[in-house]
Design an enzyme around this catalytic site. Structure first.
Site, PDB file in Angstrom:
ATOM      1  N   HIS A 173      39.115  40.129  37.300  1.00 14.84           N
ATOM      2  CA  HIS A 173      40.215  39.308  36.784  1.00 14.84           C
ATOM      3  C   HIS A 173      41.558  40.016  36.994  1.00 14.84           C
ATOM      4  CE1 HIS A 173      42.044  36.539  33.653  1.00 14.84           C
ATOM      5  NE2 HIS A 173      42.935  37.518  33.711  1.00 14.84           N
ATOM      6  N   GLU A 174      41.639  41.295  36.606  1.00 14.72           N
ATOM      7  CA  GLU A 174      42.907  42.024  36.699  1.00 14.72           C
ATOM      8  C   GLU A 174      43.302  42.291  38.152  1.00 14.72           C
ATOM      9  OE1 GLU A 174      44.630  42.018  34.172  1.00 14.72           O
ATOM     10  OE2 GLU A 174      43.052  41.618  32.709  1.00 14.72           O
ATOM     11  N   HIS A 177      45.051  39.462  39.735  1.00 19.74           N
ATOM     12  CA  HIS A 177      46.491  39.423  39.413  1.00 19.74           C
ATOM     13  C   HIS A 177      47.321  40.151  40.471  1.00 19.74           C
ATOM     14  CE1 HIS A 177      47.351  37.421  35.639  1.00 19.74           C
ATOM     15  NE2 HIS A 177      46.310  37.995  35.053  1.00 19.74           N
TER      16      HIS A 177
END
Length: 205
Positions: A173-174, A177
């Protein structure tokens, strides 16, 4: 020879890292450097643009990188239950993330500079995800169950490790980004994708 190869890898990594811009340095050092940086939101047009931008590599030994790492941690700690944060979420398009390590004793928070997923398992799990930058959005997503990643610390030391389970989900998820990928857009793109649902805990007969 091994030592020479390792030093060469570190040098190449540092060479790829562009110096922070004057605007980035201003953001990093605004206000009390021991306080959290504001978390960018998709509801703000300018902030949304930053969140959608691709991040550049960070220079791990730049003193401003250390300040950014510290303030990102404070930003994460200021949230209500956040388990990870990426530099674009505080306005800096650099490859730095914090992740809560649920795969370690006491679930510590750890930072990662220039993280790269070099392998991911085909086996995927489906689970819920939210985002500190997207108000009131939560949905189910497929993520690889196991990943292998490489990264450096603030001394430029390189590491490699294999991570699985929920912690692997946070990493994925990170790191998304860092490539300007938000889960709201990810869900929209996946609407027409077909997945075979697999129960990872089902016994094989």
């Amino acid at each position: 020879m091994k030592k020479l190869s390792f030093l060469l890898l570190c040098f190449v990594s540092l060479a790829n890292a562009q110096k922070l811009t004057s605007n980035e340095i201003t953001i990093i050092n605004q206000g009390d450097i021991g306080s959290p940086l504001p978390i960018y939101q998709t509801t703000n047009a300018d902030q949304h643009k930053t969140l959608l931008s691709i991040s550049s590599e960070a220079d791990p030994v730049d003193p401003n990188t250390a300040i950014l790492v510290k303030r990102m941690k404070e930003s994460l700690l200021s949230t209500d239950g956040g388990v990870g944060i990426a530099a674009p979420q505080v306005g800096i398009n650099r490859k730095i993330i914090w992740v809560q390590r649920f795969d370690k004793k006491d679930n510590p928070l750890e930072y990662f500079i220039n993280p790269v997923i070099i392998w991911r398992s085909e086996l995927q799990n489906l689970g819920p995800e939210g985002d500190l930058s997207i108000p009131e959005f939560r949905d189910q997503f497929y993520r690889s169950k196991v990943i292998q990643l490489e990264y450096v610390d603030l001394k430029g030391q390189k590491y490699s490790e294999i991570v699985e389970g929920f912690t692997a989900v946070i990493f994925q998820h990170e790191i998304d980004h860092l490539f300007g990928i938000l889960i709201s857009d990810k869900k929209e793109k996946e609407k027409n994708d077909a997945y075979l649902k697999i129960d990872a805990f089902q016994k094989v007969k």
